[in-house]
Design a protein around this motif. Sequence first.
Motif, PDB file in Angstrom:
ATOM      1  N   UNK A  90       0.815  -1.217   0.000  1.00 16.29           N
ATOM      2  CA  UNK A  90       0.000   0.000   0.000  1.00 16.29           C
ATOM      3  C   UNK A  90       0.852   1.272   0.000  1.00 16.29           C
ATOM      4  N   UNK A  91       2.194   1.094  -0.047  1.00 15.32           N
ATOM      5  CA  UNK A  91       3.154   2.205  -0.046  1.00 15.32           C
ATOM      6  C   UNK A  91       3.045   3.072   1.204  1.00 15.32           C
ATOM      7  N   UNK A  92       2.767   2.423   2.327  1.00 15.14           N
ATOM      8  CA  UNK A  92       2.694   3.133   3.599  1.00 15.14           C
ATOM      9  C   UNK A  92       4.107   3.262   4.174  1.00 15.14           C
ATOM     10  N   UNK A  93       4.587   4.461   4.514  1.00 14.85           N
ATOM     11  CA  UNK A  93       5.928   4.621   5.079  1.00 14.85           C
ATOM     12  C   UNK A  93       6.061   3.883   6.410  1.00 14.85           C
ATOM     13  N   UNK A  94       7.213   3.214   6.581  1.00 18.79           N
ATOM     14  CA  UNK A  94       7.443   2.432   7.794  1.00 18.79           C
ATOM     15  C   UNK A  94       8.839   2.687   8.343  1.00 18.79           C
ATOM     16  N   UNK A  95       8.924   2.722   9.680  1.00 11.05           N
ATOM     17  CA  UNK A  95      10.199   2.796  10.388  1.00 11.05           C
ATOM     18  C   UNK A  95      10.258   1.594  11.319  1.00 11.05           C
ATOM     19  N   UNK A  96      11.386   0.892  11.327  1.00  8.10           N
ATOM     20  CA  UNK A  96      11.559  -0.253  12.209  1.00  8.10           C
ATOM     21  C   UNK A  96      12.785  -0.079  13.084  1.00  8.10           C
ATOM     22  N   UNK A  97      12.642  -0.403  14.363  1.00 11.51           N
ATOM     23  CA  UNK A  97      13.731  -0.267  15.329  1.00 11.51           C
ATOM     24  C   UNK A  97      14.032  -1.641  15.940  1.00 11.51           C
ATOM     25  N   UNK A  98      15.295  -2.072  15.883  1.00 10.24           N
ATOM     26  CA  UNK A  98      15.778  -3.329  16.438  1.00 10.24           C
ATOM     27  C   UNK A  98      14.960  -4.506  15.896  1.00 10.24           C
ATOM     28  N   UNK A  99      14.096  -5.118  16.703  1.00 12.18           N
ATOM     29  CA  UNK A  99      13.196  -6.163  16.212  1.00 12.18           C
ATOM     30  C   UNK A  99      12.450  -5.681  14.963  1.00 12.18           C
ATOM     31  N   UNK A 100      11.969  -4.439  14.978  1.00 20.40           N
ATOM     32  CA  UNK A 100      11.264  -3.896  13.821  1.00 20.40           C
ATOM     33  C   UNK A 100      12.147  -3.807  12.593  1.00 20.40           C
ATOM     34  N   UNK A 101      13.397  -3.436  12.780  1.00 23.29           N
ATOM     35  CA  UNK A 101      14.412  -3.392  11.714  1.00 23.29           C
ATOM     36  C   UNK A 101      14.582  -4.779  11.106  1.00 23.29           C
ATOM     37  N   UNK A 102      14.743  -5.780  11.962  1.00 25.20           N
ATOM     38  CA  UNK A 102      14.955  -7.148  11.497  1.00 25.20           C
ATOM     39  C   UNK A 102      13.695  -7.699  10.835  1.00 25.20           C
ATOM     40  N   UNK A 103      12.529  -7.407  11.426  1.00 25.24           N
ATOM     41  CA  UNK A 103      11.284  -7.926  10.882  1.00 25.24           C
ATOM     42  C   UNK A 103      11.007  -7.362   9.493  1.00 25.24           C
ATOM     43  N   UNK A 104      11.264  -6.076   9.307  1.00 27.40           N
ATOM     44  CA  UNK A 104      11.067  -5.474   7.989  1.00 27.40           C
ATOM     45  C   UNK A 104      11.985  -6.105   6.956  1.00 27.40           C
ATOM     46  N   UNK A 105      13.243  -6.298   7.316  1.00 22.21           N
ATOM     47  CA  UNK A 105      14.177  -6.927   6.385  1.00 22.21           C
ATOM     48  C   UNK A 105      13.703  -8.328   6.018  1.00 22.21           C
ATOM     49  N   UNK A 106      13.343  -9.110   7.037  1.00 22.27           N
ATOM     50  CA  UNK A 106      12.964 -10.507   6.827  1.00 22.27           C
ATOM     51  C   UNK A 106      11.668 -10.615   6.028  1.00 22.27           C
ATOM     52  N   UNK A 107      10.695  -9.768   6.349  1.00 23.49           N
ATOM     53  CA  UNK A 107       9.392  -9.836   5.681  1.00 23.49           C
ATOM     54  C   UNK A 107       9.455  -9.378   4.228  1.00 23.49           C
TER      55      UNK A 107
END
Length: 236
Positions: A90-107
Amino acid sequence: MIKRLAILDADILYDPLRATYGSYGQMFLDLLADWQDEWQMQVYSVINGEYPASMGEFDAVLITGSKFDSFADDDWIVRLRDYVCELYDQKKPMIGICFGHQLLAHALGGKAGRSDKGWGLGVMRYQVADKAEFMDATDTVDLIVSHQDQVSDLPPGATRLWGNDFCINAAFVIPGQVLAIQGHPEFTTNYAQALLSYRKDRLPGDAVEKAEQSLQQTHDGAAVARWMRRFIENLP
């Protein structure tokens, strides 16, 4: 126009720390307090199944850290990975921190997993590899860290922003959509020390001593918060 940020809180703090420090969602509300002139922020406990009613309710998303593994198959983690894929489509901007950083990369097509380099603890210095336009002019970034998982492969379209020999992919950006950061701009020194003390018996003694010494240094959490805001406010 007021913009809306959904903070997806992916953890529940350890019992002895919760009374004093609340939650990672609250830490981000504190870190981003000066955004409140133009941003409304709402925390959702995704570990407890709380999500916005619709993607149209917010303009950007922030995914917090967590003691859990971003690559695990727990139902709530699988749901969160699926959710960020929907947000990405949906082209929604996202910021990921630590777990969020890893989850975004993995997903999103990269890879995160347990690192054979052990725990990253305390204040860590990174070398800047790409000076994105939303960043200040700097060659290094110092952030508080607490992790044993890392992003080993970046997702398609990602550019590495900073890293070091311990954690090469410590931050990345997918232009126009994703900013992901391994370190914790929201951590205060007091919280980092309390977390380190709580985990002390489960961590290598030499690593704990080194981390405790490093926490006497200043870090760039406030600067990174500014970069996060510039990243999402300067998107088309």
